[in-house]
Design a protein around this motif. Structure first.
Motif, PDB file in Angstrom:
ATOM      1  N   GLU A 430      18.475  56.326   3.006  1.00  0.00           N
ATOM      2  CA  GLU A 430      19.421  57.429   2.834  1.00  0.00           C
ATOM      3  C   GLU A 430      19.409  58.341   4.050  1.00  0.00           C
ATOM      4  OE1 GLU A 430      18.149  59.119  -0.844  1.00  0.00           O
ATOM      5  OE2 GLU A 430      19.257  57.671  -2.070  1.00  0.00           O
ATOM      6  N   ALA A 433      21.335  56.416   6.845  1.00  0.00           N
ATOM      7  CA  ALA A 433      22.780  56.457   6.574  1.00  0.00           C
ATOM      8  C   ALA A 433      23.358  57.827   6.899  1.00  0.00           C
ATOM      9  CB  ALA A 433      23.048  56.096   5.118  1.00  0.00           C
ATOM     10  N   SER A 434      22.615  58.879   6.581  1.00  0.00           N
ATOM     11  CA  SER A 434      23.093  60.238   6.844  1.00  0.00           C
ATOM     12  C   SER A 434      23.060  60.563   8.331  1.00  0.00           C
ATOM     13  CB  SER A 434      22.260  61.254   6.056  1.00  0.00           C
ATOM     14  OG  SER A 434      22.426  61.061   4.660  1.00  0.00           O
ATOM     15  N   ARG A 438      27.580  57.001   8.130  1.00  0.00           N
ATOM     16  CA  ARG A 438      28.400  55.873   7.691  1.00  0.00           C
ATOM     17  C   ARG A 438      27.661  55.110   6.587  1.00  0.00           C
ATOM     18  NH1 ARG A 438      29.080  51.829  12.559  1.00  0.00           N
ATOM     19  NH2 ARG A 438      30.021  50.544  10.937  1.00  0.00           N
ATOM     20  N   PRO A 439      28.394  54.389   5.729  1.00  0.00           N
ATOM     21  CA  PRO A 439      27.736  53.577   4.701  1.00  0.00           C
ATOM     22  C   PRO A 439      26.980  52.410   5.335  1.00  0.00           C
ATOM     23  CG  PRO A 439      30.073  53.929   4.195  1.00  0.00           C
ATOM     24  CD  PRO A 439      29.868  54.345   5.613  1.00  0.00           C
ATOM     25  N   SER A 441      25.056  48.615   4.229  1.00  0.00           N
ATOM     26  CA  SER A 441      24.929  47.599   3.184  1.00  0.00           C
ATOM     27  C   SER A 441      23.505  47.064   3.145  1.00  0.00           C
ATOM     28  CB  SER A 441      25.899  46.440   3.444  1.00  0.00           C
ATOM     29  OG  SER A 441      27.234  46.879   3.385  1.00  0.00           O
ATOM     30  N   THR A 481      25.417  49.309  -1.504  1.00  0.00           N
ATOM     31  CA  THR A 481      25.724  50.224  -0.406  1.00  0.00           C
ATOM     32  C   THR A 481      24.935  51.521  -0.513  1.00  0.00           C
ATOM     33  OG1 THR A 481      27.967  49.314  -0.272  1.00  0.00           O
ATOM     34  CG2 THR A 481      27.597  51.455   0.752  1.00  0.00           C
ATOM     35  N   GLU A 483      25.210  55.286   0.667  1.00  0.00           N
ATOM     36  CA  GLU A 483      26.221  56.219   1.175  1.00  0.00           C
ATOM     37  C   GLU A 483      25.554  57.364   1.942  1.00  0.00           C
ATOM     38  OE1 GLU A 483      29.366  55.814   1.113  1.00  0.00           O
ATOM     39  OE2 GLU A 483      29.586  54.173  -0.319  1.00  0.00           O
ATOM     40  N   ASP A 485      25.083  61.288   3.362  1.00  0.00           N
ATOM     41  CA  ASP A 485      25.326  62.685   2.991  1.00  0.00           C
ATOM     42  C   ASP A 485      25.869  63.362   4.239  1.00  0.00           C
ATOM     43  OD1 ASP A 485      25.005  65.510   2.701  1.00  0.00           O
ATOM     44  OD2 ASP A 485      23.507  65.203   1.120  1.00  0.00           O
TER      45      ASP A 485
END
Length: 525
Positions: A430, A433-434, A438-439, A441, A481, A483, A485
């Motif tokens: 997480e 991704a943050s 972007r997301p 996989s 996925t 996601e 923040d």
């Protein structure tokens, strides 16, 4: 080369008649050998990991005993077989393993020196020697890669200069997966194009060892193994090894590939636009491209795909899971990672400490063997949790910095898939991704993605599929996925700006402290 040497029966002619239903894979990682069993349809049947140790005798040194790879493969096979209800029928064996190493063996296949593995940076003087003869631009044009302490060739020059007896006894220089494959089939002196690409000795455009380049450095061509496609069968499991492994002799064994090349296909990457992040002891981002990419700053590595045609364009972060492990061992040795991450998740944002995670130097984009870990913003109020969190964030920043190189090179990355042991940490995913905004996989075989790539390689080797693309298209996998923040992304970007300035400010001091420490080298003995 015509001097590939067999220690057992051969050559063999393989037939697809009577093909059975499973693929056995040995994945020689930085910290363990993973033994995995896949069906010919790509389903993971079972997997076990057997760890071994890395020796750090001096700052910048990292060595492993090659025999520990084979011992772990034997133990892993026994453990895997014992976990199954019935003994599996194995159609083929495939191998993959960590790259950039220097594993010297004699004419009987015995190591003449411990393997100097990928993260070892002792060969600073040898890199300087090469650079006195060739510019980085010339080397990059020949090999597709910078000459650097992380590659095989400088490590070999170090062996020649510092371990004369071991060098004189050396017949071939190979990599980890080549050693295990040698143990399986009793044939030595062979490798595949992916591992060869990251030795610093392969002419990547001509797909052969550069004899003139090697000769100018005083290294004979004969030390380098013969070159083969990853998807070819090399031989069959010998009777002696079959007995040790509790398997049937005669199982075909393919050449296999380096771990990064295997992971690319394991991540289901088939074209430009799809890429993956591997999170292990080190980390990297890679995608496939038809040719080498023109990068005037020489930030990216290039190495061959399993098909021997496409090129992996790869950016590597030298210290990833290893940096987190270091922080846990030093600051929180008595608790598990999941408990530690629960505590880290409760810390307020932003974290006011920034860390460069360069415990063993850094590769993309800096290529700086002198670089070391540094903390910015530490005060009397700083806790060890905040320092640990700064290393988690530092690795995420390093990966983001690598992704930005693809943007600079106009290589569109539309999807990013996550592989590797680090994917176990939802907290870290997480965060990444943050930072990326972007997301991302998550691969369903994330802990076995490299092994899965080796299994796909085997599917082509035993003619189940005509190509890697066909093999990938035949496998149905479900991804989930992570996601980002975006509020956190905005905060991270402010600290990322300081992170990049921090390295540039410290860069000259890294080389200064290296030279000062080297002048007192006897104190490290």
């Amino acid at each position: 080369m015509d001097d590939t040497k067999s220690l057992g029966k051969g050559p063999y002619q393989w037939s697809s008649k009577g093909m059975s239903e499973n693929i056995l894979v040995y994945d020689i990682g930085t910290s363990s050998v993973k033994t995995a069993l896949f069906s010919l349809e790509g389903a993971l049947v079972s997997a076990v990991s057997i760890p071994y140790t890395t020796t750090y005798q001096r700052p910048g040194w990292a060595e492993q005993d090659p025999q520990s790879f084979w011992n772990a493969a034997i133990e892993g096979t026994h453990t895997l077989l014992e976990s199954l209800d019935a003994k599996p029928s194995i159609a083929i064996i495939s191998v993959c393993g960590h790259m950039n190493g220097m594993l010297a063996i004699d004419d009987k296949g015995l190591p003449t020196y411990p393997e100097i593995i990928h993260c070892d940076t002792r060969s600073v003087d040898e890199v300087a020697f090469i650079q006195n003869l060739y510019s980085q631009q010339d080397i990059y044009r020949i090999t597709g890669n910078r000459i650097d302490e992380f590659l095989t060739l400088p490590k070999l020059l170090w062996l020649k200069a510092n371990q004369e007896d071991a060098y004189k006894r050396t017949r071939f220089v190979i990599n980890a997966k080549d050693y295990v494959r040698m143990c399986l089939i009793a044939v030595l002196g062979t490798t595949d194009f992916s591992d060869a690409s990251l030795t610093g000795a392969l002419n990547i455009r001509e797909k052969q060892w550069d004899e003139g380049y090697l000769a100018s450095l005083g290294i004979p061509l004969s030390l380098f193994p013969s070159l083969h496609l990853s998807t070819e069968i090399e031989g069959f499991l010998s009777k002696e090894s079959a007995k040790l492994l509790h398997l049937s002799s005669g199982i075909p064994v393919c050449y296999g590939a380096g771990d990064a090349a295997s992971a690319t296909r394991g991540a289901m990457v088939s074209d430009v636009g799809s890429a993956y992040i591997s999170l292990g002891s080190s980390a990297w981002i890679s995608t496939l491209y038809p040719t080498m990419v023109d990068d005037p700053l020489m930030r990216m590595q290039h190495f061959y795909d399993l098909d021997g045609k496409k090129i992996n364009v790869c950016g590597t972060v030298q210290n990833a899971g290893s940096a987190l492990q270091w922080a846990k061992d030093r600051f929180s040795p008595s608790i598990r990672f999941d408990v530690l991450e629960q505590q880290l998740s409760r810390l307020p944002m932003p974290n006011r400490v920034i860390a460069l995670p360069y415990l063993m130097g850094e590769r993309t984009p800096h290529w700086d063997a002198y670089a070391r870990t540094a903390f910015l913003g530490v005060s009397q109020a700083t806790t060890t949790l905040e320092m640990t969190l700064s290393l988690y964030e530092g690795v995420a920043y390093a990966l983001y910095e690598t992704e930005k190189v693809y943007d600079d090179l106009k290589i569109p990355i539309k999807t990013l898939t996550l592989l590797g042991g680090g994917v176990k940490s939802t907290f870290w995913l997480e965060m990444i991704a943050s930072v990326f905004g972007r997301p991302l996989s998550v691969h369903p075989h994330y802990q076995n993605g490299t092994s899965f790539g080796a299994a796909l390689c085997a599917m082509v080797a035993n003619k189940t599929y005509a190509s890697l693309e066909d093999a990938i298209a035949s496998v149905s996998l479900t991804f989930h996925t992570i996601e980002p923040d975006m509020h956190k992304h905005e905060i991270y970007m402010q600290y990322y700006s300081l992170y990049t300035k921090m390295y540039q400010s410290l860069k000259p001091l890294f080389s200064d402290i290296y030279r000062l420490n080297k002048s007192y080298e006897e104190d490290f003995s």
